[in-house]
Design an enzyme around this catalytic site. Structure first.
Site, mmCIF file in Angstrom:
data_model
loop_
_atom_site.group_PDB
_atom_site.id
_atom_site.type_symbol
_atom_site.label_atom_id
_atom_site.label_comp_id
_atom_site.label_asym_id
_atom_site.label_seq_id
_atom_site.Cartn_x
_atom_site.Cartn_y
_atom_site.Cartn_z
ATOM 1 N N HIS A 151 -27.483 34.510 -115.260
ATOM 2 C CA HIS A 151 -28.945 34.460 -115.191
ATOM 3 C C HIS A 151 -29.381 33.460 -114.144
ATOM 4 O O HIS A 151 -28.625 32.562 -113.766
ATOM 5 C CB HIS A 151 -29.547 34.083 -116.552
ATOM 6 C CG HIS A 151 -29.091 32.746 -117.061
ATOM 7 N ND1 HIS A 151 -27.884 32.580 -117.700
ATOM 8 C CD2 HIS A 151 -29.674 31.517 -117.046
ATOM 9 C CE1 HIS A 151 -27.742 31.317 -118.052
ATOM 10 N NE2 HIS A 151 -28.803 30.643 -117.658
ATOM 11 N N CYS A 166 -31.124 23.101 -120.246
ATOM 12 C CA CYS A 166 -30.151 23.556 -119.254
ATOM 13 C C CYS A 166 -30.872 23.735 -117.921
ATOM 14 O O CYS A 166 -32.103 23.686 -117.866
ATOM 15 C CB CYS A 166 -29.481 24.854 -119.697
ATOM 16 S SG CYS A 166 -30.598 26.274 -119.814
#
Length: 703
Positions: A65, A207
């Site tokens: 991603h 993240c």
């Protein structure tokens, strides 16, 4: 709002056998759907994200991603692979692959959907339903939440996938926490009814992209806390929003877990509590261990005082790291923490000193203090002022290096003994070697003290009084009496060796430094070479050898972006449109000595770009040393040419290395047996301009 996923974006028979091929196959579906505008540019962004951390998860899941300017709207493509594809998970390859694409300006509604999906991936019923589905429409409906994952038991497919069975059994209460995103308290009280006041933990997960791992880590921690009978509240600092935990909740917590790969925002809120600080993937893969570890720290009275978040190299991420990090990896992180905080002092102080020399000449170093004598209308007074300000900044270099090495090891309690040890290193002329040793000793001493169990009445003063007092005394004694003088002798010997370098030895050192500067383009190896060079000139009277090293390092560091800029100019058809645009900016970045300007090219095509850059950097470093070029400024690129010894030969060395790198990268790219992108259009240009092989991606991840 468009649907996040449609049946056209589902491939139930994904034939790819590598993660790069899988990403390309799913991305092509996004291109066909009009949701990705530049296939190669998007895949380069996916590869760059993969460099930061592998995207494989336990349980047979891969989630490549990224955020990308080439994405028009948040989109998800799904592939199911019978052959299974390695995405770097600890338990093996993945059969469920989710390619998540988010535009740089994605709206909060879409990002909330993505975060909800990330949590669902921790649900065994959900992944089991995906494995048993036989129609793309069914999969798309499951992911959108329009079909219940528990509607079909999926008995036969589940038998082939034993790993998800256990999470499925422990999941009946997961839906409500996933919706609220935080609390696992009610089940905790049922698990441990005899506990009047259950153990309370607050956690923060984050993240780099804030799309997937942030929310998976939160879900994993909540499930583990529920099983352990612990009250746990998670603050997810992701793209879907940042809702701060109430101050009362933090105050009532017994301990803190940070699971993050980027800076924790407003971290000072959690100061003064037992803390476990790890990467976000640790919370996904071993949440029960983290909860047990933080309970143990609380029982022993190990209280950390987290500093406000810092940028690259901040202590909390580096201190604990991943569970599998060996001593060498942790040592590198600690040293890089110190270097990253030292570099701004080097740049500011060095450029001020260089400017002073340009205005007043080198004799300005012996001028009187401007506090006693300063004439506003005299150029020499202004030159002396700049020199003395720069020199003041330089006096902090070794203390800052030592202080933040200790900070990287032991968090805020390591700062005081680290700074004290670094200052002592300067007073006994132990230099940068002394600073490195002082920082490591300070961090080790503080870590040892923190292991002692202390009464509750003393916990509040440990990080403020007791630890700084004891650790500073120990470090001071060791530096003054035991190891300081031998280190100072070693520093003097190294300086004499540098001054004596000549001929082949000097050229060989230039080659080595050039290779290091161009290997990882601003990464740890690059920083080691740069710190070595700046350490030599960060004194009032640097040696000639140190000035040559500084010149070679800066010249080599300019080559990669300049070479990529030149290559996109002379052979633009070998590069994607995005790379050609990046090439325009690389001219300025390279001229300014910003090696990171070549990173987009290296991420997209590492096996060609990185070796080409290293060869050119080695040529430039060798020529700079052979020409006896010197440099008194630690930064500045071509803008500090007046401060360079042998400036014309210096520029010739840079040009030579740039031409060599350009020729090599053009030659290597021209060897590919694919159609030219300009002739074949978007579909053919993918493989020619930006595609990477499995081996190439491994190099990209390593870099």
């Amino acid at each position: 709002m468009s649907e996040l996923i449609t049946a056209d974006l589902v491939d139930l028979d994904l034939s790819a056998d590598t993660k790069e091929a899988a990403a390309r196959s799913l991305a092509e579906r996004m291109v066909e759907a009009g949701r990705v505008t530049d296939l190669d540019g998007f895949l380069a962004d996916v590869a760059a994200r993969e460099e930061q951390m592998p995207t494989g998860l336990d349980g047979g899941i891969g989630i490549p991603h990224c955020r990308s300017a080439h994405v028009t709207e948040p989109t998800l493509a799904f592939g199911r692979s019978a052959a299974r594809i390695d995405f770097g998970a600890a338990d093996g390859p993945a059969d469920l692959i989710f390619l998540i694409a988010a535009p740089e300006g994605a709206d909060s509604d879409h990002l909330t959907i993505l975060s909800s999906l990330a949590r669902q991936l921790m649900n065994g019923d959900f992944t089991g339903a995906l494995r048993s589905a036989d129609q793309p429409e069914q999969v798309a409906a499951l992911i959108r939440g329009e079909e219940s994952a528990t509607a079909e038991p999926a008995a036969e497919p589940a038998a082939a996938e034993p790993a998800p069975a256990e999470p499925a059994a422990a999941e009946p209460a997961a839906a409500e926490p996933a919706a609220s995103g935080s609390v696992a308290a009610s089940a905790a009280s049922q698990t441990a009814p005899e506990q009047v006041a259950p153990f309370r933990v607050v956690a923060v997960t984050s993240c780099p992209t804030g799309i997937a791992h942030t929310y998976m880590a939160a879900e994993s921690l909540e499930n583990a806390a529920r099983e352990a009978g612990v009250e746990l509240v998670v603050e997810t600092q992701g793209s879907a929003g940042f809702d701060k935990l109430p101050a009362a909740t933090i105050a009532a917590a017994d301990a803190v877990i940070f699971a993050h790969d980027v800076e924790v925002r407003e971290k000072a809120r959690f100061a003064g509590k037992p803390t476990v600080d790890v990467g976000v993937k640790a919370a996904i893969n071993r949440p029960a261990e983290l909860i047990a570890e933080v309970r143990g720290k609380a029982a022993r009275g190990e209280i950390a005082a987290p500093a406000d978040g810092a940028a690259e190299g901040s202590a909390p991420m580096d201190a604990d790291g991943a569970a599998g990090d060996g001593f060498g990896t942790r040592l590198r992180k600690w040293l890089m923490t110190g270097v990253s905080y030292m570099v701004p002092f080097v740049a500011a102080g060095g450029l001020l000193i260089a400017l002073a020399f340009a205005i007043g000449g080198y004799e300005i170093a012996s001028a009187k203090s401007v506090a006693d004598h300063f004439v506003w209308t005299e150029t020499s007074s202004w030159a002396a002022l700049l020199f003395q300000i720069g020199s003041a900044a330089f006096t902090f270099l070794v203390p800052v290096l030592a202080g933040y090495i200790a900070y990287g090891m032991a968090d805020r309690p390591g700062l005081v003994p680290g700074f004290v040890g670094g200052y002592i290193a300067t007073t006994i002329k132990a230099g940068f070697l002394g600073g490195l040793v002082a920082g490591l000793i300070a961090g080790a001493v503080v870590m040892a003290i923190q292991r002692f169990k202390v009464p509750a009445s003393l916990r509040g003063i440990m990080p403020v009084v007791v630890i700084p007092l004891i650790s500073s005394a120990i470090v001071g004694v060791l530096m003054f009496v035991v190891i300081g003088k031998p280190i100072a002798s070693a520093q003097e010997a190294m300086t004499d060796w540098l001054n004596g370098l000549s001929g082949a030895n000097a050229i060989g050192l230039g080659v080595l430094l050039g290779l290091m500067m161009c290997f990882d383009l601003g990464g740890p190896v690059n920083k080691v070479a740069y710190a070595f060079a700046t350490g030599g000139i960060a004194v009032s009277d640097p040696s000639t050898g140190s000035l040559k090293i500084m010149a070679a390092v800066m010249a080599a560091g300019m080559v990669p972006p300049l070479a990529m800029a030149l290559a996109t100019t002379v052979r633009g058809r070998l590069f994607t449109k995005t790379e050609r645009e990046n090439g325009k900016a690389a001219w300025v970045l390279g001229a300014s000595f910003i090696s990171e300007g070549a990173i987009p090219f290296a991420a997209a095509d590492p096996l060609r770009v990185i070796p080409s850059s290293m060869v050119g950097g080695a040529v430039t470093g060798a020529l700079s040393m052979a020409f006896d070029c010197t440099l008194r400024a630690p930064h500045g690129g071509i803008f500090v040419v007046p401060l360079i010894g042998q400036p014309f030969l210096y520029l010739l060395a840079i040009v030579a290395g740039t031409v060599v790198s350009t020729g090599l990268v053009v030659f290597l790219k021209g060897l590919r047996k694919t159609a030219e992108p300009e002739a074949t259009g978007q579909a053919g240009g993918g493989a020619a301009a930006g595609g990477t092989t499995e081996d190439e991606s491994r190099v990209a991840v390593a870099v």
